[in-house]
Write an enzyme that holds these catalytic residues in place. Structure first.
Site, mmCIF file in Angstrom:
data_model
loop_
_atom_site.group_PDB
_atom_site.id
_atom_site.type_symbol
_atom_site.label_atom_id
_atom_site.label_comp_id
_atom_site.label_asym_id
_atom_site.label_seq_id
_atom_site.Cartn_x
_atom_site.Cartn_y
_atom_site.Cartn_z
ATOM 1 C CG HIS A 123 -1.922 0.971 1.370
ATOM 2 N ND1 HIS A 123 -1.695 2.268 1.763
ATOM 3 C CD2 HIS A 123 -3.252 0.884 1.141
ATOM 4 C CE1 HIS A 123 -2.838 2.930 1.775
ATOM 5 N NE2 HIS A 123 -3.800 2.115 1.395
ATOM 6 C CG ASP A 200 0.803 -2.535 6.131
ATOM 7 O OD1 ASP A 200 -0.150 -2.767 6.899
ATOM 8 O OD2 ASP A 200 0.699 -1.851 5.097
ATOM 9 C CD GLN A 203 -6.589 -4.683 3.974
ATOM 10 O OE1 GLN A 203 -7.491 -5.432 4.327
ATOM 11 N NE2 GLN A 203 -6.818 -3.435 3.591
ATOM 12 C CE LYS A 226 -6.955 -0.235 6.278
ATOM 13 N NZ LYS A 226 -7.694 0.152 5.087
ATOM 14 C CB CYS A 364 -3.670 3.208 -1.628
ATOM 15 S SG CYS A 364 -4.883 4.460 -1.313
HETATM 16 N N1 PMP Z 1 -1.580 -0.946 4.539
HETATM 17 C C1 PMP Z 1 -2.498 -1.698 3.945
HETATM 18 C C2 PMP Z 1 -2.124 -3.072 3.468
HETATM 19 C C3 PMP Z 1 -3.794 -1.198 3.779
HETATM 20 O O1 PMP Z 1 -4.707 -1.939 3.178
HETATM 21 C C4 PMP Z 1 -4.098 0.096 4.249
HETATM 22 C C5 PMP Z 1 -5.478 0.701 4.086
HETATM 23 N N2 PMP Z 1 -6.147 0.395 2.928
HETATM 24 C C6 PMP Z 1 -3.094 0.832 4.868
HETATM 25 C C7 PMP Z 1 -1.852 0.282 5.001
HETATM 26 C C8 PMP Z 1 -3.332 2.205 5.390
HETATM 27 O O2 PMP Z 1 -4.242 2.206 6.414
HETATM 28 P P1 PMP Z 1 -4.753 3.586 7.023
HETATM 29 O O3 PMP Z 1 -5.297 4.366 5.860
HETATM 30 O O4 PMP Z 1 -5.788 3.174 8.004
HETATM 31 O O5 PMP Z 1 -3.577 4.243 7.629
#
Ligand code: PMP
Length: 407
Positions: A123, A200, A203, A226, A364
């Site tokens: 991401h 990270d 997910q 999430k 993203c």
């Molecule tokens: N890493 C991953 C794998 C994600 O899917 C996301 C959110 N889609 C993020 C980071 C970022 O999360 P946040 O916008 O809550 O900071």
């Protein structure tokens, strides 16, 4: 408690909503999850009965709020099996957690000529902060590719890790492919090369194993929203030895010990990294969300979600002209696809007219889209409350869109 899908669905009030006159089919859990009534109640209850600023009050409400906030830290600690509660730093989000490490780790340990490794399936929030850090520190930014199934090229990673590598950052689960990366193996490879690792877990923490000590992660980041908790609260876990070694990320109240005109000393962990008035209620809501998950055997949640996922793949594969992206054998929760001749945005918008909430675009992860050779996909992402009947509703709606567009 045994996992009863009807009961689970009744715990999430928003699932009763009608969209465009149709029952909501919420398949955008990768972006954010819905909240159980217990989380909604906890937030209302906090503001109704306990609201105060924390850590420095002498009065009753401040003590109640501080205790609830700090108990929440212990709930998070237990959920991810951190060795100490002060290894759990509350942040705004995964994004802020990664930025904190990229900034502070970069400042302390990365010098010109050093190397930082991420993967091509990150991401942007676990990609751009490292790129920025490399620019600041004069370090080399390196990216591990993935293969046509969506598995990381560990053979390439093995060759990339060297004595100049300082840190490796990768997602446990990809938000646009659904690949479950072999986190334990990757961390072991990095550690053998003397390299620190940030996982990270945005997910993964809600779907699969999430034991930071079993993984041996140095840093581990996720977002409350999430995992059925509120927005605006994130977690950064760091091993004590690392958090002790890193300089603070932001200056302000709470993160200090003694401030004079010439010098400031810093507070102990976790407060060194929690400058200013924090999101007091966020951790409280997050802890209730974790307690919600804790009432089930986690394997049952996983089994249910995998069952719906595999059914979804089966049904999508029936549709002529449909391509599924992300075909790793190790996968969870994500159904990403395109249909020849229909733009992903049009498909998403027309599904919405039938009450089906999916996400479209690059999610993203522009480097993933570049590797796939597409500008975006449709993404249905699953949560604890999704059902095969909802997959059927999505498939039926896709057939209607095809008919409408003459495809
Ligand atoms: N890493 C991953 C794998 C994600 O899917 C996301 C959110 N889609 C993020 C980071 C970022 O999360 P946040 O916008 O809550 O900071």
């Amino acid at each position: 408690m045994t996992f009863n899908i009807d009961k689970v669905r009744s715990d999430f009030p928003i699932l009763q909503t009608k969209i465009n006159g149709k029952p909501l089919v919420y398949l955008d859990n990768g972006a954010t999850t819905q909240k159980p009534q217990s989380v909604i109640d906890a937030i209302t209850d906090y503001y109704t009965h306990s609201n105060a600023n924390i850590h420095r009050g002498t009065h009753h409400l401040s003590n109640v709020a501080t205790e609830a906030h700090e108990n929440a830290r212990k709930t998070v600690q237990a959920y991810i099996n951190a060795a100490h509660d002060h290894e759990v730093i509350f942040t705004r989000s995964t994004t802020e957690s990664v930025n904190l490490v990229a900034f502070s780790f970069g400042q302390a340990f990365v010098k010109p000529g050093d190397e930082v490794i991420v993967t091509a399936m990150e991401h942007h929030s676990n990609f751009v902060p490292w790129q920025m850090m490399c620019e600041r520190q004069g370090a080399k930014f390196r990216v591990v590719p993935f293969d046509e199934k969506g598995d990381l090229r560990l053979d390439i990673l093995a060759n990339m890790l060297n004595e100049k590598t300082r840190i490796l950052a990768f997602n446990h689960v990809s938000n646009s492919l659904g690949t479950i990366n072999p986190a334990k193996q990757i961390i072991q490879m990095a550690h053998e090369a003397g390299v620190a690792v940030l996982v990270d877990a945005a997910q993964s923490v809600q779907h699969i194993e999430h034991d930071v000590q079993a993984l041996d992660a140095d840093f581990y980041a996720f977002s409350g929203h999430k995992i059925y908790g509120p927005t605006g609260i994130g977690v950064l876990y760091g091993k004590e030895k690392w958090l002790d070694a890193l300089p603070p990320y932001q200056g302000g109240g709470e993160m200090i010990d003694i401030v004079t005109e010439t010098h400031t000393t810093y507070n102990k962990l976790p407060f060194k990294f929690e400058a200013g008035t924090p999101n007091v209620v966020g951790p409280i809501g997050l802890a209730v969300a974790i307690e919600y998950l804790n009432q089930f055997d986690f394997d049952e949640i996983r089994e249910h979600e995998d069952d719906v996922l595999e059914y979804g793949r089966e049904r999508l594969n029936e549709i002529p002209g449909l391509t599924i992206y992300g075909n790793s054998e190790h996968r969870t929760s994500i159904l990403a696809f395109n249909i020849t001749g229909i733009h992903h945005y049009d498909l998403g918008t027309l599904l919405d007219t039938q009450g089906i909430a999916v996400r479209t675009g690059h999610h993203c992860t522009q480097p993933v889209m570049a590797a796939l050779g597409v500008d975006g996909t449709v993404r249905a992402s699953l949560g604890i409350y999704n059902t095969k009947a909802e997959i059927d509703a999505m498939i039926e709606a896709i057939y209607k869109v095809r008919k409408m567009l003459g495809r």
